[in-house]
Motif scaffolding. Structure first.
Motif, PDB file in Angstrom:
ATOM      1  N   ILE A  25     -69.631  67.379 -34.361  1.00 42.34           N
ATOM      2  CA  ILE A  25     -69.758  66.053 -33.734  1.00 42.34           C
ATOM      3  C   ILE A  25     -70.658  65.168 -34.587  1.00 42.34           C
ATOM      4  CG2 ILE A  25     -70.585  64.806 -31.701  1.00 42.34           C
ATOM      5  CD1 ILE A  25     -69.839  67.365 -30.074  1.00 42.34           C
ATOM      6  N   ILE A  26     -71.770  65.712 -35.054  1.00 40.65           N
ATOM      7  CA  ILE A  26     -72.698  64.950 -35.901  1.00 40.65           C
ATOM      8  C   ILE A  26     -71.998  64.513 -37.184  1.00 40.65           C
ATOM      9  CG2 ILE A  26     -74.790  65.113 -37.301  1.00 40.65           C
ATOM     10  CD1 ILE A  26     -75.872  67.044 -35.091  1.00 40.65           C
ATOM     11  N   ILE A  27     -71.311  65.434 -37.831  1.00 39.80           N
ATOM     12  CA  ILE A  27     -70.593  65.105 -39.069  1.00 39.80           C
ATOM     13  C   ILE A  27     -69.555  64.019 -38.807  1.00 39.80           C
ATOM     14  CG2 ILE A  27     -68.977  66.007 -40.802  1.00 39.80           C
ATOM     15  CD1 ILE A  27     -70.536  68.691 -40.558  1.00 39.80           C
ATOM     16  N   PHE A  28     -68.839  64.129 -37.703  1.00 39.46           N
ATOM     17  CA  PHE A  28     -67.837  63.120 -37.362  1.00 39.46           C
ATOM     18  C   PHE A  28     -68.492  61.747 -37.160  1.00 39.46           C
ATOM     19  CE2 PHE A  28     -65.240  60.746 -34.308  1.00 39.46           C
ATOM     20  CZ  PHE A  28     -64.032  60.729 -34.981  1.00 39.46           C
ATOM     21  N   GLN A  29     -69.615  61.696 -36.486  1.00 43.25           N
ATOM     22  CA  GLN A  29     -70.297  60.427 -36.235  1.00 43.25           C
ATOM     23  C   GLN A  29     -70.830  59.802 -37.530  1.00 43.25           C
ATOM     24  OE1 GLN A  29     -70.382  58.667 -33.460  1.00 43.25           O
ATOM     25  NE2 GLN A  29     -69.292  60.242 -32.321  1.00 43.25           N
ATOM     26  N   MET A  30     -71.092  60.631 -38.530  1.00 45.23           N
ATOM     27  CA  MET A  30     -71.648  60.141 -39.794  1.00 45.23           C
ATOM     28  C   MET A  30     -70.567  59.909 -40.847  1.00 45.23           C
ATOM     29  SD  MET A  30     -74.921  62.661 -39.993  1.00 45.23           S
ATOM     30  CE  MET A  30     -75.780  61.736 -41.263  1.00 45.23           C
ATOM     31  N   ARG A  31     -69.312  60.013 -40.479  1.00 46.22           N
ATOM     32  CA  ARG A  31     -68.203  60.031 -41.436  1.00 46.22           C
ATOM     33  C   ARG A  31     -68.058  58.774 -42.270  1.00 46.22           C
ATOM     34  NH1 ARG A  31     -66.635  58.725 -36.597  1.00 46.22           N
ATOM     35  NH2 ARG A  31     -65.040  57.157 -36.219  1.00 46.22           N
ATOM     36  N   SER A  33     -70.408  55.930 -42.568  1.00 40.60           N
ATOM     37  CA  SER A  33     -71.552  55.206 -43.111  1.00 40.60           C
ATOM     38  C   SER A  33     -72.856  55.873 -42.713  1.00 40.60           C
ATOM     39  CB  SER A  33     -71.548  53.762 -42.596  1.00 40.60           C
ATOM     40  OG  SER A  33     -71.729  53.751 -41.193  1.00 40.60           O
ATOM     41  N   SER A  34     -73.926  55.381 -43.281  1.00 42.35           N
ATOM     42  CA  SER A  34     -75.251  55.861 -42.902  1.00 42.35           C
ATOM     43  C   SER A  34     -75.555  55.422 -41.480  1.00 42.35           C
ATOM     44  CB  SER A  34     -76.310  55.291 -43.838  1.00 42.35           C
ATOM     45  OG  SER A  34     -76.130  55.787 -45.137  1.00 42.35           O
ATOM     46  N   VAL A  35     -76.158  56.306 -40.734  1.00 42.91           N
ATOM     47  CA  VAL A  35     -76.549  55.990 -39.364  1.00 42.91           C
ATOM     48  C   VAL A  35     -77.983  56.434 -39.144  1.00 42.91           C
ATOM     49  CG1 VAL A  35     -74.236  56.109 -38.375  1.00 42.91           C
ATOM     50  CG2 VAL A  35     -75.591  58.165 -38.511  1.00 42.91           C
ATOM     51  N   SER A  36     -78.662  55.747 -38.261  1.00 46.13           N
ATOM     52  CA  SER A  36     -80.041  56.099 -37.955  1.00 46.13           C
ATOM     53  C   SER A  36     -80.065  57.217 -36.912  1.00 46.13           C
ATOM     54  CB  SER A  36     -80.799  54.877 -37.424  1.00 46.13           C
ATOM     55  OG  SER A  36     -80.305  54.526 -36.145  1.00 46.13           O
ATOM     56  N   LEU A  37     -81.201  57.820 -36.779  1.00 39.22           N
ATOM     57  CA  LEU A  37     -81.379  58.870 -35.789  1.00 39.22           C
ATOM     58  C   LEU A  37     -81.091  58.335 -34.387  1.00 39.22           C
ATOM     59  CD1 LEU A  37     -82.282  61.797 -35.259  1.00 39.22           C
ATOM     60  CD2 LEU A  37     -84.601  60.918 -35.008  1.00 39.22           C
ATOM     61  N   SER A  38     -81.582  57.148 -34.084  1.00 46.62           N
ATOM     62  CA  SER A  38     -81.352  56.576 -32.751  1.00 46.62           C
ATOM     63  C   SER A  38     -79.873  56.267 -32.520  1.00 46.62           C
ATOM     64  CB  SER A  38     -82.206  55.327 -32.528  1.00 46.62           C
ATOM     65  OG  SER A  38     -81.866  54.311 -33.443  1.00 46.62           O
ATOM     66  N   GLN A  39     -79.161  55.847 -33.567  1.00 49.13           N
ATOM     67  CA  GLN A  39     -77.723  55.605 -33.424  1.00 49.13           C
ATOM     68  C   GLN A  39     -76.979  56.905 -33.128  1.00 49.13           C
ATOM     69  OE1 GLN A  39     -77.234  53.726 -37.265  1.00 49.13           O
ATOM     70  NE2 GLN A  39     -76.657  51.773 -36.299  1.00 49.13           N
ATOM     71  N   LEU A  40     -77.383  57.966 -33.802  1.00 50.28           N
ATOM     72  CA  LEU A  40     -76.758  59.260 -33.527  1.00 50.28           C
ATOM     73  C   LEU A  40     -77.043  59.716 -32.102  1.00 50.28           C
ATOM     74  CD1 LEU A  40     -77.305  61.345 -36.786  1.00 50.28           C
ATOM     75  CD2 LEU A  40     -75.135  60.638 -35.798  1.00 50.28           C
ATOM     76  N   GLU A  41     -78.283  59.579 -31.666  1.00 47.49           N
ATOM     77  CA  GLU A  41     -78.641  59.974 -30.299  1.00 47.49           C
ATOM     78  C   GLU A  41     -77.810  59.227 -29.267  1.00 47.49           C
ATOM     79  OE1 GLU A  41     -82.876  61.061 -29.059  1.00 47.49           O
ATOM     80  OE2 GLU A  41     -83.145  59.753 -30.806  1.00 47.49           O
TER      81      GLU A  41
END
Length: 72
Positions: A25-31, A33-41
């Motif tokens: 899921i994390i890898i998919f969310q980062m596919r 562009s760069s994302v911040s920790l808060s964006q991932l959360e």
């Protein structure tokens, strides 16, 4: 994270690296562009910050993400 010493197939290595509930899921969310920790959360429902940081550190250990796109 437990990694086997002996493999019969390269897919076993991949499985050991990305197994678990959150890494794919994390890898998919980062596919894209760069994302911040808060964006991932915010984008991953049900993950705690502690778990997110742990999973990012494991992914970073294997070179799948780096600090430029995986703060923590």
């Amino acid at each position: 994270m437990k990694i086997r010493n002996d493999y019969t197939c390269p897919f076993e290595i991949v499985h050991d690296i990305i197994k678990g509930k959150w890494k794919t899921i994390i890898i998919f969310q980062m596919r894209s562009s760069s994302v911040s920790l808060s964006q991932l959360e915010k984008s991953i429902e049900g993950i705690s910050q502690k778990m997110l940081l742990q999973q990012l550190n494991e992914l970073r250990h294997f070179g799948l993400v780096n600090k430029a796109n995986a703060p923590g």
